[in-house]
Scaffold this motif. Structure first.
Motif, PDB file in Angstrom:
ATOM      1  N   GLY A  74       0.814  -1.213   0.000  1.00  0.00           N
ATOM      2  CA  GLY A  74       0.000   0.000   0.000  1.00  0.00           C
ATOM      3  C   GLY A  74       0.846   1.260   0.000  1.00  0.00           C
ATOM      4  N   THR A  75       1.911   1.246   0.792  1.00  0.00           N
ATOM      5  CA  THR A  75       2.783   2.416   0.831  1.00  0.00           C
ATOM      6  C   THR A  75       3.426   2.671  -0.532  1.00  0.00           C
ATOM      7  OG1 THR A  75       3.232   2.299   3.191  1.00  0.00           O
ATOM      8  CG2 THR A  75       4.921   3.309   1.838  1.00  0.00           C
ATOM      9  N   VAL A  76       3.852   1.608  -1.189  1.00  0.00           N
ATOM     10  CA  VAL A  76       4.433   1.768  -2.523  1.00  0.00           C
ATOM     11  C   VAL A  76       3.404   2.386  -3.470  1.00  0.00           C
ATOM     12  CG1 VAL A  76       5.363   0.550  -4.515  1.00  0.00           C
ATOM     13  CG2 VAL A  76       6.102  -0.095  -2.213  1.00  0.00           C
ATOM     14  N   TRP A  77       2.180   1.895  -3.408  1.00  0.00           N
ATOM     15  CA  TRP A  77       1.094   2.452  -4.220  1.00  0.00           C
ATOM     16  C   TRP A  77       0.920   3.944  -3.957  1.00  0.00           C
ATOM     17  CZ3 TRP A  77      -2.353   2.157  -7.974  1.00  0.00           C
ATOM     18  CH2 TRP A  77      -2.681   0.916  -8.534  1.00  0.00           C
ATOM     19  N   ILE A  78       0.740   4.260  -2.670  1.00  0.00           N
ATOM     20  CA  ILE A  78       0.444   5.651  -2.304  1.00  0.00           C
ATOM     21  C   ILE A  78       1.558   6.582  -2.750  1.00  0.00           C
ATOM     22  CG2 ILE A  78       0.244   7.226  -0.327  1.00  0.00           C
ATOM     23  CD1 ILE A  78      -1.357   5.074   1.107  1.00  0.00           C
ATOM     24  N   VAL A  79       2.796   6.156  -2.515  1.00  0.00           N
ATOM     25  CA  VAL A  79       3.936   7.003  -2.873  1.00  0.00           C
ATOM     26  C   VAL A  79       4.010   7.178  -4.384  1.00  0.00           C
ATOM     27  CG1 VAL A  79       6.445   7.129  -2.884  1.00  0.00           C
ATOM     28  CG2 VAL A  79       5.249   6.484  -0.805  1.00  0.00           C
ATOM     29  N   THR A  80       3.791   6.084  -5.116  1.00  0.00           N
ATOM     30  CA  THR A  80       3.877   6.170  -6.576  1.00  0.00           C
ATOM     31  C   THR A  80       2.831   7.132  -7.130  1.00  0.00           C
ATOM     32  OG1 THR A  80       4.528   3.854  -6.547  1.00  0.00           O
ATOM     33  CG2 THR A  80       3.953   4.803  -8.676  1.00  0.00           C
ATOM     34  N   VAL A  81       1.606   6.981  -6.685  1.00  0.00           N
ATOM     35  CA  VAL A  81       0.552   7.868  -7.204  1.00  0.00           C
ATOM     36  C   VAL A  81       0.826   9.319  -6.790  1.00  0.00           C
ATOM     37  CG1 VAL A  81      -1.914   8.378  -7.180  1.00  0.00           C
ATOM     38  CG2 VAL A  81      -1.142   6.016  -7.249  1.00  0.00           C
ATOM     39  N   ALA A  82       1.321   9.509  -5.568  1.00  0.00           N
ATOM     40  CA  ALA A  82       1.634  10.873  -5.126  1.00  0.00           C
ATOM     41  C   ALA A  82       2.705  11.494  -6.019  1.00  0.00           C
ATOM     42  CB  ALA A  82       2.091  10.874  -3.670  1.00  0.00           C
ATOM     43  N   LEU A  83       3.705  10.689  -6.380  1.00  0.00           N
ATOM     44  CA  LEU A  83       4.769  11.191  -7.257  1.00  0.00           C
ATOM     45  C   LEU A  83       4.226  11.560  -8.629  1.00  0.00           C
ATOM     46  CD1 LEU A  83       7.943   9.000  -6.820  1.00  0.00           C
ATOM     47  CD2 LEU A  83       7.489  11.288  -5.998  1.00  0.00           C
ATOM     48  N   ILE A  84       3.395  10.670  -9.177  1.00  0.00           N
ATOM     49  CA  ILE A  84       2.846  10.925 -10.507  1.00  0.00           C
ATOM     50  C   ILE A  84       2.076  12.238 -10.506  1.00  0.00           C
ATOM     51  CG2 ILE A  84       1.156  10.112 -12.194  1.00  0.00           C
ATOM     52  CD1 ILE A  84       2.011   7.244 -11.405  1.00  0.00           C
ATOM     53  N   ALA A  85       1.421  12.534  -9.378  1.00  0.00           N
ATOM     54  CA  ALA A  85       0.646  13.779  -9.318  1.00  0.00           C
ATOM     55  C   ALA A  85       1.534  14.989  -9.079  1.00  0.00           C
ATOM     56  CB  ALA A  85      -0.404  13.679  -8.211  1.00  0.00           C
ATOM     57  N   SER A  86       2.535  14.859  -8.210  1.00  0.00           N
ATOM     58  CA  SER A  86       3.211  16.075  -7.765  1.00  0.00           C
ATOM     59  C   SER A  86       4.445  16.431  -8.597  1.00  0.00           C
ATOM     60  CB  SER A  86       3.614  15.956  -6.296  1.00  0.00           C
ATOM     61  OG  SER A  86       4.589  14.961  -6.145  1.00  0.00           O
ATOM     62  N   VAL A  87       5.153  15.441  -9.137  1.00  0.00           N
ATOM     63  CA  VAL A  87       6.405  15.770  -9.831  1.00  0.00           C
ATOM     64  C   VAL A  87       6.178  16.629 -11.077  1.00  0.00           C
ATOM     65  CG1 VAL A  87       8.397  14.823 -11.038  1.00  0.00           C
ATOM     66  CG2 VAL A  87       7.728  13.901  -8.832  1.00  0.00           C
ATOM     67  N   PRO A  88       5.279  16.219 -11.985  1.00  0.00           N
ATOM     68  CA  PRO A  88       5.089  17.087 -13.160  1.00  0.00           C
ATOM     69  C   PRO A  88       4.623  18.487 -12.776  1.00  0.00           C
ATOM     70  CG  PRO A  88       3.988  14.978 -13.457  1.00  0.00           C
ATOM     71  CD  PRO A  88       4.428  15.028 -12.031  1.00  0.00           C
ATOM     72  N   LEU A  89       3.697  18.544 -11.828  1.00  0.00           N
ATOM     73  CA  LEU A  89       3.165  19.834 -11.398  1.00  0.00           C
ATOM     74  C   LEU A  89       4.269  20.697 -10.782  1.00  0.00           C
ATOM     75  CD1 LEU A  89       0.332  21.116 -11.255  1.00  0.00           C
ATOM     76  CD2 LEU A  89       0.189  20.316  -8.896  1.00  0.00           C
ATOM     77  N   GLY A  90       5.017  20.082  -9.863  1.00  0.00           N
ATOM     78  CA  GLY A  90       6.048  20.840  -9.156  1.00  0.00           C
ATOM     79  C   GLY A  90       7.164  21.291 -10.082  1.00  0.00           C
ATOM     80  N   VAL A  91       7.607  20.395 -10.967  1.00  0.00           N
ATOM     81  CA  VAL A  91       8.697  20.747 -11.878  1.00  0.00           C
ATOM     82  C   VAL A  91       8.247  21.847 -12.834  1.00  0.00           C
ATOM     83  CG1 VAL A  91      10.160  19.891 -13.747  1.00  0.00           C
ATOM     84  CG2 VAL A  91       9.860  18.528 -11.690  1.00  0.00           C
ATOM     85  N   ALA A  92       7.033  21.719 -13.344  1.00  0.00           N
ATOM     86  CA  ALA A  92       6.535  22.740 -14.267  1.00  0.00           C
ATOM     87  C   ALA A  92       6.426  24.096 -13.562  1.00  0.00           C
ATOM     88  CB  ALA A  92       5.180  22.326 -14.824  1.00  0.00           C
TER      89      ALA A  92
END
Lengths: 291, 267
Positions: A74-92
């Motif tokens: 579950g932690t792997v899931w949560i972290v992965t989805v959080a990354l997919i959401a935040s990395v593109p947004l944050g980098v942009a």
């Protein structure tokens, strides 16, 4: 010759100097002491329970025995989805702020907002997540809600790390490109980003380690107390390592001593491994850089 | 992109490369250029000299409009490049900068290989079908030959440009501009980061490029202006004091200020 021999003043200054030196060194040692104590306690008390079975089986007997696989998964899931959401947004956002935005009140306001966002307590983020994602957007208590809450919470980490690494790319490179008629985007794409990528990745890995350990933001938004089966999609609830640790140490009776320590050890190992990868990676890429 | 503009810039008029009329420039409230009228001839080397802060670099940076990046720069008057006012609304900055290359005080090669540095500008502007490797090689060789660097680096084109000596880096920075066939090269104290030997080599190169490009070079070094330019402009406090053949400026200056400066009385 008297000229170069030690005077009384020299002696006094030297004494003061060594006093401060040992003072500062003690503070530094004090700083790493808790880390050493925590790690050694965890290994001493929880090390015995760690095994491949522990990592890969479900908890049984009301979570008083068995493994931690659903929480790990579950932690792997949560972290992965959080990354997919935040990395593109944050980098942009960071690219906009450091490469495009002018120095005006609007940019300054955004920068201030980012700093403040980093200071919001995680329980406030959790309640925001309940209101926004669970109720308003109707995602329910799910991995998606939990991950989005974490994503918003860790956005400042990504933005700040990305901005710093973009700003570390010398302005001379940009000037060289602009003077050849490159647009801003061409400059960013071909010169700035490739040279900033190590810093950005470091920020991302730091975010991963932070996201892994957070408990409050996920306990109302997506993490479950006990679920004997694995999530099938991002709309399901899931167990998570951090919440599981909280549960087995405070909520469940008759847990063997070693179990919570074992869970904590796995959690802290995940974070430390992530951080070490981040540091090693940064050193590797920095070593290659030269200007 | 505006094709009319591009064409106009691509066909140089015979006589003048750059003509400014009543050019005033302000950084915020500070006026850096006063009523600058200059006619810079096509195809020759013109040097700009004057004490620090006299506006020579400012002038240079106005010609490819790189000054604009600082949001607080304001300009009045006109700068015509090949008879086209570059501050007109229909001027495309990308085309302007393609035609007017710039070399900086400190060599600024991109953090890439020598080969990629040379091809960077070409890749930015080239619109046709992707060139074959050998065509690209030709571009690289031609540019490096023009800057007298080919024999030195031909066996290490894939090495990092940053590993070259400063002199070679500066030559590379000049070579990098050439594949897009600019009309004008602006050089802002191109030798100030180099040792005397490097300076000599770069000067030799500038002289070599004479006739192929219109070169405008800012320098602190009067000997350099004397050696490496055909016409010379002396500026003081944001104004043009004198603009004549280099020979005349140094031998028979018409103005007292010029004479003072070249004799080293201030600067």
């Amino acid at each position: 010759m008297e000229m170069f021999s030690e005077s009384l003043l020299n002696k006094k200054n030297k004494r003061i100097q060594s006093l401060y030196r040992s003072l500062f060194m003690m503070m530094t040692l004090l700083l790493i002491l808790p880390v050493l104590v925590i790690l050694s306690t965890l290994i001493y008390k929880g090390g015995s329970i760690i095994s491949v079975d522990f990592l890969l089986t479900d908890p049984i007997n009301g979570m008083t025995a068995g493994g931690i696989f659903p929480a790990l998964f579950g932690t792997v899931w949560i972290v992965t989805v959080a990354l997919i959401a935040s990395v593109p947004l944050g980098v942009a956002a960071a690219i906009y702020l450091s490469e495009y935005a002018g120095d005006n009140w609007f940019t300054r306001a955004i920068n201030l907002a980012i700093i403040n966002l980093a200071g919001v307590p995680s329980i406030v983020h959790a309640l925001f997540g309940v209101g926004a994602f669970v109720i308003f957007f109707g995602f329910g208590t799910s991995i998606l809600s939990a991950s989005l809450t974490l994503a918003i919470m860790t956005l400042p980490v990504v933005i700040v790390a990305t901005k710093e690494s973009l700003e570390a790319v010398p302005i001379a490179f940009r000037e060289a490109c602009w003077n050849m008629g490159a647009t801003r985007w061409q400059t960013i794409r071909r010169v700035v980003l490739p040279n900033a990528v190590s810093g950005i990745l470091t920020g991302v890995i730091l975010e991963v380690s932070r996201t892994t350990g957070e408990t409050a933001p996920i306990m109302f938004t997506g993490a479950a107390f006990f679920l004997p089966f694995l999530p099938q999609s991002v709309f399901d609830q899931t167990m998570a390592m951090s919440l599981h640790l909280f549960v087995v140490s405070t909520q469940v009776p008759n847990v063997p001593d070693a179990l919570p320590y074992g869970v904590a050890l796995v959690l802290i190992a995940m974070v430390l491994i992530m951080n070490s990868i981040s540091i090693a990676f940064r050193m590797h890429l920095r070593g290659k850089k030269k200007w | 992109m505006n094709t009319a503009t591009a064409e106009k810039l691509e066909t140089p008029a015979a006589e003048l490369a750059i003509r400014t009329q009543k050019l005033d420039l302000w950084y915020g409230t500070f006026q850096a250029l006063f009523q600058v009228d200059l006619d810079i001839k096509n195809g020759i080397i013109t040097s700009l000299i004057g004490p620090s802060g006299c506006g020579k670099s400012t002038f240079l940076r106005s010609v490819n409009r790189i000054n604009e990046r600082l949001g607080y720069v304001r300009i009045e008057g006109t700068i015509d490049v090949f008879d086209k006012n570059i501050y007109d609304a229909d001027v495309e900055l990308v085309q302007l900068r393609k035609q007017i290359g710039m070399v900086f005080q400190r060599p600024n090669p991109l953090p890439a290989s020598i080969r990629d540095n040379i091809l960077y500008g070409h890749r930015l502007h080239y619109t046709g079908k992707r060139l074959s490797r050998s065509d690209q090689d030709d571009i690289v060789e031609d540019a490096l030959r023009q800057v007298l660097l080919w024999d030195k680096v031909k066996d290490r084109l894939h090495r990092k440009a940053i590993d070259l000596s400063l002199e070679e880096q500066q030559k590379l920075c000049i070579a990098r501009l050439l594949p897009v066939q600019p009309q004008i090269l602006l050089m802002d104290e191109p030798c100030s980061a180099l040792d005397p030997k490097g300076t000599e080599a770069v000067e030799e190169l500038i002289w070599e490029l004479r006739g192929k490009y219109t070169i405008l070079i800012v320098t602190h070094n009067m000997a350099q202006a004397r050696r490496a330019s055909e016409e010379c402009i002396f500026m003081l406090m944001g104004k043009v004091v004198e603009h004549t053949a280099t020979e005349d400026l140094f031998v028979t200056p018409k103005h007292q200020e010029t004479a003072n400066y070249i004799e080293g009385r201030y600067g």
